[in-house]
Design a protein around this motif. Structure first.
Motif, PDB file in Angstrom:
ATOM      1  N   ALA A   1      47.181  43.192  41.940  1.00  0.00           N
ATOM      2  CA  ALA A   1      46.974  43.443  43.372  1.00  0.00           C
ATOM      3  C   ALA A   1      47.249  44.908  43.695  1.00  0.00           C
ATOM      4  CB  ALA A   1      47.879  42.535  44.195  1.00  0.00           C
ATOM      5  N   GLN A   2      48.310  45.441  43.124  1.00  0.00           N
ATOM      6  CA  GLN A   2      48.653  46.839  43.355  1.00  0.00           C
ATOM      7  C   GLN A   2      47.569  47.761  42.818  1.00  0.00           C
ATOM      8  OE1 GLN A   2      52.244  48.234  41.417  1.00  0.00           O
ATOM      9  NE2 GLN A   2      52.667  49.604  43.108  1.00  0.00           N
ATOM     10  N   ARG A   3      47.097  47.509  41.625  1.00  0.00           N
ATOM     11  CA  ARG A   3      46.062  48.356  41.017  1.00  0.00           C
ATOM     12  C   ARG A   3      44.740  48.279  41.766  1.00  0.00           C
ATOM     13  NH1 ARG A   3      47.367  48.884  35.208  1.00  0.00           N
ATOM     14  NH2 ARG A   3      49.597  49.267  35.282  1.00  0.00           N
ATOM     15  N   LEU A   4      44.418  47.100  42.277  1.00  0.00           N
ATOM     16  CA  LEU A   4      43.157  46.910  42.996  1.00  0.00           C
ATOM     17  C   LEU A   4      43.261  47.277  44.472  1.00  0.00           C
ATOM     18  CD1 LEU A   4      42.069  43.489  41.443  1.00  0.00           C
ATOM     19  CD2 LEU A   4      41.065  45.742  40.989  1.00  0.00           C
ATOM     20  N   GLU A   5      44.483  47.581  44.916  1.00  0.00           N
ATOM     21  CA  GLU A   5      44.748  47.895  46.317  1.00  0.00           C
ATOM     22  C   GLU A   5      44.314  46.738  47.223  1.00  0.00           C
ATOM     23  OE1 GLU A   5      42.906  51.698  47.060  1.00  0.00           O
ATOM     24  OE2 GLU A   5      44.524  52.747  46.041  1.00  0.00           O
ATOM     25  N   LEU A   6      44.680  45.531  46.802  1.00  0.00           N
ATOM     26  CA  LEU A   6      44.426  44.309  47.557  1.00  0.00           C
ATOM     27  C   LEU A   6      45.748  43.597  47.789  1.00  0.00           C
ATOM     28  CD1 LEU A   6      41.307  42.971  45.586  1.00  0.00           C
ATOM     29  CD2 LEU A   6      41.295  44.078  47.835  1.00  0.00           C
ATOM     30  N   THR A   7      45.763  42.671  48.714  1.00  0.00           N
ATOM     31  CA  THR A   7      46.976  41.893  48.945  1.00  0.00           C
ATOM     32  C   THR A   7      47.151  40.898  47.799  1.00  0.00           C
ATOM     33  OG1 THR A   7      45.856  40.140  50.176  1.00  0.00           O
ATOM     34  CG2 THR A   7      46.664  42.056  51.445  1.00  0.00           C
ATOM     35  N   PRO A   8      48.394  40.493  47.527  1.00  0.00           N
ATOM     36  CA  PRO A   8      48.606  39.464  46.500  1.00  0.00           C
ATOM     37  C   PRO A   8      47.828  38.176  46.809  1.00  0.00           C
ATOM     38  CG  PRO A   8      50.670  40.542  46.999  1.00  0.00           C
ATOM     39  CD  PRO A   8      49.673  41.053  48.008  1.00  0.00           C
ATOM     40  N   MET A   9      47.722  37.825  48.091  1.00  0.00           N
ATOM     41  CA  MET A   9      46.985  36.630  48.459  1.00  0.00           C
ATOM     42  C   MET A   9      45.491  36.770  48.120  1.00  0.00           C
ATOM     43  SD  MET A   9      46.692  34.741  52.137  1.00  0.00           S
ATOM     44  CE  MET A   9      48.302  33.970  52.037  1.00  0.00           C
ATOM     45  N   ALA A  10      44.920  37.938  48.384  1.00  0.00           N
ATOM     46  CA  ALA A  10      43.510  38.173  48.065  1.00  0.00           C
ATOM     47  C   ALA A  10      43.276  38.101  46.555  1.00  0.00           C
ATOM     48  CB  ALA A  10      43.065  39.525  48.610  1.00  0.00           C
ATOM     49  N   VAL A  11      44.186  38.682  45.789  1.00  0.00           N
ATOM     50  CA  VAL A  11      44.049  38.648  44.329  1.00  0.00           C
ATOM     51  C   VAL A  11      44.242  37.227  43.812  1.00  0.00           C
ATOM     52  CG1 VAL A  11      45.052  39.446  42.147  1.00  0.00           C
ATOM     53  CG2 VAL A  11      44.580  41.064  43.975  1.00  0.00           C
ATOM     54  N   GLY A  12      45.123  36.468  44.433  1.00  0.00           N
ATOM     55  CA  GLY A  12      45.305  35.070  44.044  1.00  0.00           C
ATOM     56  C   GLY A  12      44.011  34.280  44.200  1.00  0.00           C
ATOM     57  N   GLY A  13      43.332  34.459  45.328  1.00  0.00           N
ATOM     58  CA  GLY A  13      42.056  33.785  45.555  1.00  0.00           C
ATOM     59  C   GLY A  13      40.988  34.260  44.596  1.00  0.00           C
TER      60      GLY A  13
ATOM     61  N   VAL B   1      56.060  34.241  37.132  1.00  0.00           N
ATOM     62  CA  VAL B   1      55.033  35.269  36.967  1.00  0.00           C
ATOM     63  C   VAL B   1      53.904  34.726  36.108  1.00  0.00           C
ATOM     64  CG1 VAL B   1      54.558  37.560  35.993  1.00  0.00           C
ATOM     65  CG2 VAL B   1      56.696  37.128  37.223  1.00  0.00           C
ATOM     66  N   LYS B   2      52.677  34.906  36.593  1.00  0.00           N
ATOM     67  CA  LYS B   2      51.485  34.538  35.833  1.00  0.00           C
ATOM     68  C   LYS B   2      50.822  35.808  35.317  1.00  0.00           C
ATOM     69  CE  LYS B   2      51.524  30.123  36.803  1.00  0.00           C
ATOM     70  NZ  LYS B   2      51.909  29.161  35.835  1.00  0.00           N
ATOM     71  N   LEU B   3      50.632  35.876  34.007  1.00  0.00           N
ATOM     72  CA  LEU B   3      49.948  37.011  33.403  1.00  0.00           C
ATOM     73  C   LEU B   3      48.460  36.685  33.299  1.00  0.00           C
ATOM     74  CD1 LEU B   3      52.509  37.842  30.583  1.00  0.00           C
ATOM     75  CD2 LEU B   3      52.290  38.901  32.844  1.00  0.00           C
ATOM     76  N   ILE B   4      47.635  37.680  33.549  1.00  0.00           N
ATOM     77  CA  ILE B   4      46.186  37.479  33.587  1.00  0.00           C
ATOM     78  C   ILE B   4      45.572  38.044  32.309  1.00  0.00           C
ATOM     79  CG2 ILE B   4      44.087  37.820  34.934  1.00  0.00           C
ATOM     80  CD1 ILE B   4      46.404  36.441  36.470  1.00  0.00           C
ATOM     81  N   HIS B   5      44.765  37.211  31.648  1.00  0.00           N
ATOM     82  CA  HIS B   5      44.086  37.591  30.406  1.00  0.00           C
ATOM     83  C   HIS B   5      42.579  37.459  30.586  1.00  0.00           C
ATOM     84  CE1 HIS B   5      47.768  37.440  27.916  1.00  0.00           C
ATOM     85  NE2 HIS B   5      48.138  36.511  28.766  1.00  0.00           N
ATOM     86  N   LEU B   6      41.838  38.373  29.983  1.00  0.00           N
ATOM     87  CA  LEU B   6      40.382  38.259  29.975  1.00  0.00           C
ATOM     88  C   LEU B   6      39.950  37.192  28.985  1.00  0.00           C
ATOM     89  CD1 LEU B   6      39.074  41.948  29.899  1.00  0.00           C
ATOM     90  CD2 LEU B   6      38.953  40.340  31.791  1.00  0.00           C
ATOM     91  N   GLN B   7      38.985  36.402  29.359  1.00  0.00           N
ATOM     92  CA  GLN B   7      38.367  35.454  28.439  1.00  0.00           C
ATOM     93  C   GLN B   7      37.254  36.190  27.693  1.00  0.00           C
ATOM     94  OE1 GLN B   7      40.315  33.082  27.952  1.00  0.00           O
ATOM     95  NE2 GLN B   7      39.362  31.258  28.810  1.00  0.00           N
TER      96      GLN B   7
END
Length: 158
Positions: free
Chosen positions: A60-72, A94-100
């Motif tokens: 969210a920080q890197r994309l300059e979006l809210t955590p809620m927006a990134v969650g969606g 904490v959930k880590l995000i991985h590319l498929q």
């Protein structure tokens, strides 16, 4: 009184970025079925690589979006098979995000779209002018990074 802002640096840069973003978003939605935000998310994750997955908060920080927006955004991308979430070994909240693996093809398609759009919008410039424009913008960016105390592209604060 009517004012003309068309020769002001900040106005031009912001307007060009806005129009470029809108054009890219339209092309990405039409051709690969992803929004520009989804493409940016894939790009940020790809820049970090699998050895350093990001949390949703970091994303969210890197994309300059809210955590809620990134969650969606992550909900939709996980359902489509582009990413997977994994609980952190050190903090289960904490959930880590991985590319498929399927995301690599989508990211390549997005980069190809970007290259094509760049070629189209820069076609009004001679090759030397293109190189000069990029070099000058790079200098201005460097100056802004110094002023703001931000890190470079690898450790960008954004």
């Amino acid at each position: 009184m009517k004012r003309d802002f068309s020769q002001r640096f900040g106005f031009i840069v912001k307007d060009v970025a806005k129009r470029y973003g809108e054009a890219f978003d339209r092309l990405a939605r039409e051709r690969i079925g992803l929004s520009s935000a989804q493409c940016r998310l894939l790009g940020v994750l790809a820049m970090e690589g699998e050895e350093a997955p990001l949390s949703q908060a970091e994303l969210a920080q890197r994309l300059e979006l809210t955590p809620m927006a990134v969650g969606g955004l992550c909900d939709r991308m996980e359902a489509a098979g582009w990413i997977r979430r994994e609980a952190s070994a050190t903090d289960r909240r904490v959930k880590l995000i991985h590319l498929q693996p399927s995301a690599e093809k989508a990211l390549d398609a997005a980069l190809n779209l970007s290259d094509g759009l760049n070629a189209r919008v820069m076609a009004v410039l001679a090759p030397g002018e293109r190189a000069q424009l990029l070099a000058l913008l790079g200098k201005v960016r460097g100056s802004l990074l110094e002023i703001t105390g931000s890190n470079g592209p690898e450790g960008e604060d954004r």
